[in-house]
Write an enzyme that holds these catalytic residues in place. Structure first.
Site, short mmCIF file in Angstrom:
data_model
loop_
_atom_site.label_atom_id
_atom_site.label_comp_id
_atom_site.label_asym_id
_atom_site.label_seq_id
_atom_site.Cartn_x
_atom_site.Cartn_y
_atom_site.Cartn_z
N GLY A 135 0.79 -1.24 0.00
CA GLY A 135 0.00 0.00 0.00
C GLY A 135 0.81 1.28 0.00
N ASP A 202 -2.39 -13.22 -2.16
CA ASP A 202 -2.09 -11.79 -2.35
C ASP A 202 -0.67 -11.49 -1.85
OD1 ASP A 202 -3.27 -8.85 -2.67
OD2 ASP A 202 -2.24 -8.92 -0.75
N LYS A 206 2.88 -10.45 -3.96
CA LYS A 206 3.71 -9.30 -3.59
C LYS A 206 5.14 -9.73 -3.32
CE LYS A 206 -0.21 -6.81 -1.60
NZ LYS A 206 -1.04 -6.66 -0.40
P1 NAP Z 1 -12.92 -1.83 -5.79
O1 NAP Z 1 -13.24 -0.97 -4.62
O2 NAP Z 1 -13.64 -3.11 -5.96
O3 NAP Z 1 -13.09 -0.92 -7.10
C1 NAP Z 1 -12.98 -1.43 -8.38
C2 NAP Z 1 -13.41 -0.37 -9.37
O4 NAP Z 1 -13.12 -0.82 -10.68
C3 NAP Z 1 -14.89 -0.04 -9.34
O5 NAP Z 1 -15.08 1.34 -9.54
C4 NAP Z 1 -15.47 -0.83 -10.51
O6 NAP Z 1 -16.58 -0.21 -11.13
C5 NAP Z 1 -14.32 -0.82 -11.47
N1 NAP Z 1 -14.25 -2.02 -12.31
C6 NAP Z 1 -13.96 -3.28 -11.92
N2 NAP Z 1 -13.94 -4.11 -12.97
C7 NAP Z 1 -14.20 -3.35 -14.05
C8 NAP Z 1 -14.33 -3.62 -15.43
N3 NAP Z 1 -14.16 -4.85 -15.92
N4 NAP Z 1 -14.61 -2.60 -16.27
C9 NAP Z 1 -14.79 -1.36 -15.79
N5 NAP Z 1 -14.69 -1.03 -14.48
C10 NAP Z 1 -14.40 -2.03 -13.63
O7 NAP Z 1 -11.37 -2.21 -5.79
P2 NAP Z 1 -10.17 -1.48 -5.01
O8 NAP Z 1 -10.13 -1.97 -3.60
O9 NAP Z 1 -10.20 -0.04 -5.29
O10 NAP Z 1 -8.90 -2.17 -5.71
C11 NAP Z 1 -8.54 -1.84 -7.03
C12 NAP Z 1 -7.18 -2.44 -7.35
O11 NAP Z 1 -6.21 -1.92 -6.43
C13 NAP Z 1 -7.08 -3.95 -7.24
O12 NAP Z 1 -6.18 -4.43 -8.19
C14 NAP Z 1 -6.50 -4.16 -5.84
O13 NAP Z 1 -5.80 -5.37 -5.71
C15 NAP Z 1 -5.55 -2.99 -5.76
N6 NAP Z 1 -5.22 -2.55 -4.40
C16 NAP Z 1 -6.20 -2.30 -3.51
C17 NAP Z 1 -5.86 -1.85 -2.24
C18 NAP Z 1 -6.90 -1.58 -1.21
O14 NAP Z 1 -6.52 -1.29 -0.06
N7 NAP Z 1 -8.18 -1.63 -1.53
C19 NAP Z 1 -4.52 -1.65 -1.91
C20 NAP Z 1 -3.52 -1.90 -2.87
C21 NAP Z 1 -3.89 -2.35 -4.12
P3 NAP Z 1 -17.96 0.06 -10.34
O15 NAP Z 1 -17.63 1.12 -9.32
O16 NAP Z 1 -18.91 0.55 -11.37
O17 NAP Z 1 -18.33 -1.24 -9.71
N1 HSE Z 2 -6.05 -6.76 0.02
C1 HSE Z 2 -4.75 -6.16 0.14
C2 HSE Z 2 -4.29 -6.23 1.58
C3 HSE Z 2 -4.80 -4.73 -0.33
O1 HSE Z 2 -5.11 -6.49 2.45
O2 HSE Z 2 -3.10 -6.02 1.82
C4 HSE Z 2 -3.45 -4.09 -0.42
O3 HSE Z 2 -2.69 -4.68 -1.44
#
Ligand code: NAP
Ligand code: HSE
Length: 431
Positions: A135, A202, A206
């Protein structure tokens, strides 16, 4: 030089929303540091009608990827939507159209990272992925820049926020696994499908990404030994505590004599070990370099704003490179062939817990098995089990190879006095 850099944002969920907030809240500082403006031109989402928690121009929303990658005005694509195969195709198209890429997607980078990095280089594009590991901690930039001159020998860390949150609550508040997992989901820490968090995948992705950067190899997910936290019980946490340990999901990547081992598994650490003190969604990565010695990186490992900070910092680097005309020059191909250690070359200590007949001779039988594999013990604990006539036995070995452990477990399983082999975990952090 360009006065404005235009962005296509794919995803407006937890991370995407944070990206918009940082770009808006820190607009003046970002402009001052870069000397140009960053403007979001289009936002790709699944459902354009869904209510959003932030105020922005909804006319930017689209559900057609080509509205981003084929738009000549867009310079940089930020991918924070998740997914592997379809997302790869989208980013491949974007690179072919000369767009620079910022992604937080470790699933994608662990599977298709090398292909994307090479394609980016061929198209003179940047691809940065700082947010994909730990993160808000700038660990990728630390390996590629800050520690670039050193030879990294070992990394050990907590790189998944969700599982650290769950284990912290189970340890400190005796909370129920499922209830805390749900909390982690509500707080935006977990993946869309949290299986990859709790099964260790996950963290394994990483660790593979970090190991590739540290050891200059091409280490895949299948090269990582993975064990998640779903089988870690409250009893294990309590027994570990009685022995002076805390249970954490620990990723390890180490190299010696040109061979590497990369693993992610629940691990018992001494309660005063720096990684044992990392709580909730926080991550920490310890890096040992031949010249620098020990360094430690600590910070929030998941969540909207910390992750978005890493994304926007990558965005600023890509924008700076565009303005300087040096995009696509940061990729370094792996220098070494991947050589993995076999199980008889991986050494650590282990905690083994089993249920056995509470009768004379049980300990002798157990000792015979371990002696036959040349395994000796540092700690042993015996308690009456809930079942009449049974005892729970917890042992911590001295340093042995993984092969010695597996051989011993197989023999124990066949032993008549052993009723159940309950659990076994790595023990680390004490020499
Ligand atoms: P999320 O809250 O589920 O948001 C995903 C977003 O992408 C939503 O806005 C969704 O649209 C859109 N989306 C998903 N599939 C799509 C598709 N096929 N076409 C168009 N739009 C699409 O996910 P997130 O937690 O933000 O995570 C996003 C990425 O960051 C992932 O790869 C995750 O592993 C990574 N990540 C997350 C965190 C964390 O703390 N959450 C930390 C590090 C990395 P809608 O809004 O319309 O549903
Ligand atoms: N799901 C992941 C975690 C988000 O809990 O660490 C950050 O990569």
């Amino acid at each position: 030089m360009k006065e404005q850099i235009n962005i296509g944002l794919c995803g407006l969920g937890t991370v995407g929303t944070g990206v918009i907030k940082i770009l808006e809240n820190n607009k003046e500082e970002i402009k001052h540091k870069l000397g140009c403006e960053l403007a979001v031109k289009r936002v790709l989402v699944h459902n354009i009608d869904k209510p959003r928690e932030i105020h922005f121009d909804r006319r930017l929303l689209t559900s057609y990827p080509e509205d981003l990658y084929a738009d000549e005005d867009i310079d940089i694509i930020i991918e924070v939507m998740g997914g592997i195969e379809d997302t790869y195709l989208l980013l491949e198209k974007a690179l072919e159209h000369g767009k620079h890429i910022i992604t937080a997607n470790k699933d994608l980078m662990a599977v298709h990272g090398q292909k994307l990095l090479q394609l980016a280089q061929a198209n003179q594009c940047d691809i940065f992925y700082e947010a994909s590991v730990a993160g808000g901690i700038p660990i990728i930039r630390s390996l590629t820049d800050g520690l670039a001159s050193d030879r990294i020998q070992k990394m050990m860390g907590i790189v998944n926020g969700t599982t650290n949150y769950i284990l912290t609550k189970m340890t400190d508040e005796h909370s129920d696994f499922q209830a805390v997992l749900q909390e982690a989901q509500e707080l935006g820490y977990a993946e869309a499908d949290p299986t990859s968090d709790i099964e260790g995948l996950d963290a394994a992705r990483k660790m593979a990404l970090l190991a590739n950067l540290a050891f200059q190899m091409n280490i895949n997910l299948s090269d990582v030994d993975v064990k998640g936290i779903t089988a870690v019980s409250q009893e294990d946490i309590t027994f570990a505590g009685r022995l002076g340990y805390t249970v954490k999901l620990i990723g390890i990547a180490a190299i010696s004599e040109g061979k590497v081992e990369v693993s992610v598994e629940p691990t018992l650490l001494p309660q005063d070990h720096p990684l044992a003190l990392v709580k909730n969604e926080y991550n920490a990565v310890y890096v040992y370099g031949e010249a620098v010695g020990e360094t430690m990186f600590y910070g929030p490992g998941a969540g909207s704003m910390p992750t978005a900070t890493a994304v926007v910092s990558d965005l600023m680097e890509a924008a700076r490179n565009i303005r300087l005309g040096i995009s696509g020059s940061s990729y370094v191909s792996p220098q070494y062939e991947t050589r993995l250690k076999a199980d008889d070359e991986k050494y650590t200590r282990y905690y083994v817990r089993l249920e056995a007949d509470d009768q004379a001779g049980t300990f002798q039988s157990l000792t015979n098995i371990f002696t036959s594999e040349n395994v000796s013990f540092a700690k042993i604990l015996q308690l009456p089990a809930s079942k009449e006539g049974s005892a729970e036995i917890v042992m911590v070995t001295h340093k042995i190879s993984k092969q010695q452990l597996l051989n011993s477990l197989k023999k124990l399983d066949d032993l008549e006095v052993v009723q159940k082999l309950i659990s076994y975990y790595r023990v680390d952090g004490e020499e």
